[in-house]
Write an enzyme that holds these catalytic residues in place. Structure first.
Site, PDB file in Angstrom:
ATOM      1  N   ASP A 159       0.838  -1.198   0.000  1.00 14.91           N
ATOM      2  CA  ASP A 159       0.000   0.000   0.000  1.00 14.91           C
ATOM      3  C   ASP A 159       0.879   1.257   0.000  1.00 14.91           C
ATOM      4  O   ASP A 159       0.598   2.238  -0.686  1.00 14.91           O
ATOM      5  CB  ASP A 159      -0.902  -0.009   1.243  1.00 14.91           C
ATOM      6  CG  ASP A 159      -1.630  -1.335   1.367  1.00 14.91           C
ATOM      7  OD1 ASP A 159      -2.514  -1.596   0.549  1.00 14.91           O
ATOM      8  OD2 ASP A 159      -1.275  -2.132   2.252  1.00 14.91           O
ATOM      9  N   HIS A 187      -4.445  -3.622   6.382  1.00 12.02           N
ATOM     10  CA  HIS A 187      -4.283  -3.858   4.942  1.00 12.02           C
ATOM     11  C   HIS A 187      -5.646  -4.261   4.391  1.00 12.02           C
ATOM     12  O   HIS A 187      -5.949  -5.436   4.207  1.00 12.02           O
ATOM     13  CB  HIS A 187      -3.249  -4.954   4.673  1.00 12.02           C
ATOM     14  CG  HIS A 187      -3.239  -5.378   3.223  1.00 12.02           C
ATOM     15  ND1 HIS A 187      -2.807  -4.550   2.218  1.00 12.02           N
ATOM     16  CD2 HIS A 187      -3.670  -6.506   2.624  1.00 12.02           C
ATOM     17  CE1 HIS A 187      -2.959  -5.161   1.057  1.00 12.02           C
ATOM     18  NE2 HIS A 187      -3.486  -6.358   1.272  1.00 12.02           N
TER      19      HIS A 187
HETATM   20  P1  NAX Z   1      -1.911 -18.079  -4.628  1.00 19.51           P
HETATM   21  O1  NAX Z   1      -3.263 -18.652  -4.461  1.00 19.51           O
HETATM   22  O2  NAX Z   1      -1.342 -17.934  -5.989  1.00 19.51           O
HETATM   23  O3  NAX Z   1      -0.865 -18.932  -3.779  1.00 19.51           O
HETATM   24  C1  NAX Z   1      -1.085 -19.294  -2.460  1.00 19.51           C
HETATM   25  C2  NAX Z   1      -0.344 -20.595  -2.227  1.00 19.51           C
HETATM   26  O4  NAX Z   1      -0.409 -20.843  -0.825  1.00 19.51           O
HETATM   27  C3  NAX Z   1      -1.008 -21.796  -2.910  1.00 19.51           C
HETATM   28  O5  NAX Z   1      -0.014 -22.456  -3.696  1.00 19.51           O
HETATM   29  C4  NAX Z   1      -1.499 -22.665  -1.755  1.00 19.51           C
HETATM   30  O6  NAX Z   1      -1.364 -24.052  -2.032  1.00 19.51           O
HETATM   31  C5  NAX Z   1      -0.571 -22.234  -0.636  1.00 19.51           C
HETATM   32  N1  NAX Z   1      -1.104 -22.433   0.718  1.00 19.51           N
HETATM   33  C6  NAX Z   1      -2.357 -22.206   1.165  1.00 19.51           C
HETATM   34  N2  NAX Z   1      -2.450 -22.509   2.467  1.00 19.51           N
HETATM   35  C7  NAX Z   1      -1.237 -22.907   2.857  1.00 19.51           C
HETATM   36  C8  NAX Z   1      -0.691 -23.353   4.084  1.00 19.51           C
HETATM   37  N3  NAX Z   1      -1.453 -23.479   5.164  1.00 19.51           N
HETATM   38  N4  NAX Z   1       0.627 -23.692   4.136  1.00 19.51           N
HETATM   39  C9  NAX Z   1       1.401 -23.607   3.046  1.00 19.51           C
HETATM   40  N5  NAX Z   1       0.942 -23.198   1.847  1.00 19.51           N
HETATM   41  C10 NAX Z   1      -0.359 -22.854   1.749  1.00 19.51           C
HETATM   42  O7  NAX Z   1      -1.947 -16.678  -3.832  1.00 19.51           O
HETATM   43  P2  NAX Z   1      -0.954 -15.432  -3.937  1.00 19.51           P
HETATM   44  O8  NAX Z   1      -1.391 -14.564  -5.057  1.00 19.51           O
HETATM   45  O9  NAX Z   1       0.447 -15.901  -3.886  1.00 19.51           O
HETATM   46  O10 NAX Z   1      -1.359 -14.662  -2.574  1.00 19.51           O
HETATM   47  C11 NAX Z   1      -1.081 -15.224  -1.321  1.00 19.51           C
HETATM   48  C12 NAX Z   1      -1.762 -14.409  -0.221  1.00 19.51           C
HETATM   49  O11 NAX Z   1      -1.294 -13.078  -0.222  1.00 19.51           O
HETATM   50  C13 NAX Z   1      -3.287 -14.321  -0.330  1.00 19.51           C
HETATM   51  O12 NAX Z   1      -3.846 -14.528   0.958  1.00 19.51           O
HETATM   52  C14 NAX Z   1      -3.503 -12.877  -0.743  1.00 19.51           C
HETATM   53  O13 NAX Z   1      -4.772 -12.403  -0.326  1.00 19.51           O
HETATM   54  C15 NAX Z   1      -2.390 -12.196  -0.011  1.00 19.51           C
HETATM   55  N6  NAX Z   1      -1.990 -10.861  -0.483  1.00 19.51           N
HETATM   56  C16 NAX Z   1      -1.599  -9.966   0.461  1.00 19.51           C
HETATM   57  C17 NAX Z   1      -1.134  -8.713   0.138  1.00 19.51           C
HETATM   58  C18 NAX Z   1      -0.666  -7.756   1.185  1.00 19.51           C
HETATM   59  O14 NAX Z   1      -0.273  -6.632   0.825  1.00 19.51           O
HETATM   60  N7  NAX Z   1      -0.661  -8.077   2.472  1.00 19.51           N
HETATM   61  C19 NAX Z   1      -1.103  -8.268  -1.279  1.00 19.51           C
HETATM   62  C20 NAX Z   1      -1.097  -9.389  -2.254  1.00 19.51           C
HETATM   63  C21 NAX Z   1      -1.991 -10.542  -1.903  1.00 19.51           C
HETATM   64  O15 NAX Z   1      -3.314 -10.199  -2.245  1.00 19.51           O
END
Ligand code: NAX
Length: 366
Positions: A159, A187
């Site tokens: 952000d 966030h």
């Molecule tokens: P993706 O869905 O591409 O990848 C997430 C990966 O995490 C998947 O491969 C899944 O198998 C794995 N996973 C899920 N639960 C797990 C666990 N308990 N242990 C290990 N692996 C696990 O998501 P991506 O685009 O990489 O985003 C990841 C997270 O970041 C989401 O929750 C998203 O909302 C969050 N974000 C946070 C942001 C921030 O500024 N704080 C911005 C970007 C993003 O939106």
């Protein structure tokens, strides 16, 4: 060459990690003289995808990439880590309420907090990216009684960077000449992107932009940027999120530029009247591997109202997961104060998280 450090990444086969890991392995996060061991963690069903990514990392022949290990559970994956990037989270499914999302992630992050407590290095620095990032960081921290709450942070640097990029574009300035932006709070769209202290080429920004543009265009744009990117791309921010992770960790570990302020989601010590113990995005400076809240910024009534609104959302999120927050860690989160002069993390009674910790004997003045 230094000794390698251990970095755990959850959600390592996901979209953000796909950009992030190559930057980490090339030295963008910790510097070009710091070898790294990557301990990559995924869900059991994603291990083949992770193996593919590990092969690609190997094929880059990065001189700093010492070792890669792959794990389908956090208890193994967090073993002895110095840094933990908690990116994997349960995404919001169709028909899922915000409360359901909080609950299902609460289970994931309480387990991760316990595993960090039991297996990570005592000085581990933790960044939570998976949403809802602030409250997930709170849950992990509350489940790690042997670690200080100050070791847990949440990502609001994306952000912060968005605000800088968009302001640079609007004013025609180079982003490097923009400073002192603050993101307050959660966030989420309730966050407050504050330009009242920001400067362009050392001059106050507010004298150089139109107030109505700030209130009616800029603020909603930053608050809703994530949604705007999903609508355009059909996917959430990935490369920019990875860059923000790099910037957050780089500055925390290696220090912020002199005079610069960055935004980090950290446990509130009550500064600026924010409820103690919640993970709230504050303006911070970093040095010697520690962060300090920048105190003394003047806050007008208009800004205060916005800071309160995002605080209220975080209190609501905390209350929704209260039953998953162990009582034994409530006090350490309530009584934390971050000493300004030394950056030493102290409780209100003057003691640190661990009496024998080297934090207490290192008393560097900023
Ligand atoms: P993706 O869905 O591409 O990848 C997430 C990966 O995490 C998947 O491969 C899944 O198998 C794995 N996973 C899920 N639960 C797990 C666990 N308990 N242990 C290990 N692996 C696990 O998501 P991506 O685009 O990489 O985003 C990841 C997270 O970041 C989401 O929750 C998203 O909302 C969050 N974000 C946070 C942001 C921030 O500024 N704080 C911005 C970007 C993003 O939106």
């Amino acid at each position: 060459m230094r000794r390698p450090v251990r970095i755990a990444v959850t959600g390592a086969a996901g979209a953000i990690s796909n950009s992030l890991l190559f930057k980490v392995a090339s030295g963008e996060m910790l510097g070009k003289d710091q070898p790294v061991i990557l301990q990559l963690i995924e869900m059991p069903g994603r291990m083949e995808a992770l193996r593919g990514l590990a092969m690609e990392l190997e094929d880059c022949a990065y001189p700093l990439l010492h070792t890669i290990t792959l794990h389908d559970n956090v208890e193994d994956g967090f073993n002895n880590v110095h840094y933990a990037l908690l990116i994997g989270a349960r995404p919001r499914g169709a028909g899922m309420e915000r409360r359901d999302l909080l609950e299902s992630n609460a289970e994931i992050f309480s387990r991760q907090g316990r595993a960090l407590n039991d297996f990570a290095n005592r000085d581990v620095k933790v960044l939570v990216v998976g949403n809802p990032a602030n409250t997930n960081a709170l849950i992990a921290s509350r489940n790690a009684p042997k670690l200080s709450p100050s070791q847990f942070t949440a990502l609001t640097r994306l952000d912060h960077n968005r605000a800088k990029g968009i302001l640079a574009n609007h004013t025609g300035a180079n982003p490097r000449n923009i400073g002192r932006i603050v993101i307050w709070g959660n966030h989420s769209p309730s966050q407050f992107p504050d330009l009242h202290h920001a400067t362009v080429l050392d001059e106050p920004v507010m004298g150089q932009i139109d107030r109505s543009w700030y209130e009616e265009v800029f603020i909603p744009k930053i608050q809703n940027r994530g949604g705007e990117i999903i609508a355009a791309r059909g996917l959430s921010s990935a490369a920019s999120a990875a860059q923000a992770v790099i910037d957050h960790m780089h500055d925390w570990i290696l220090g912020t530029e002199p005079g610069e302020i960055v935004s980090m989601g950290i446990v509130s010590d009550g500064s600026y009247g924010v409820e103690k113990g919640i993970i709230y995005s504050f303006p911070v400076r970093c040095d010697y591997g520690r962060y300090q809240i920048v105190k003394g910024l003047e806050i007008g009534d208009w800004a205060r109202e916005r800071m309160k609104a995002t605080e209220a959302e975080l209190i609501e999120e905390r209350d929704a997961v209260q039953h998953l927050l162990p009582a034994e860690t409530a006090e350490s989160h309530q009584n934390l104060s971050i000493c300004l002069r030394s950056g030493v993390t102290l409780y209100a009674d003057g003691t640190g998280p661990d009496a024998s910790s080297k934090y207490l004997t290192t008393n560097r003045v900023m």
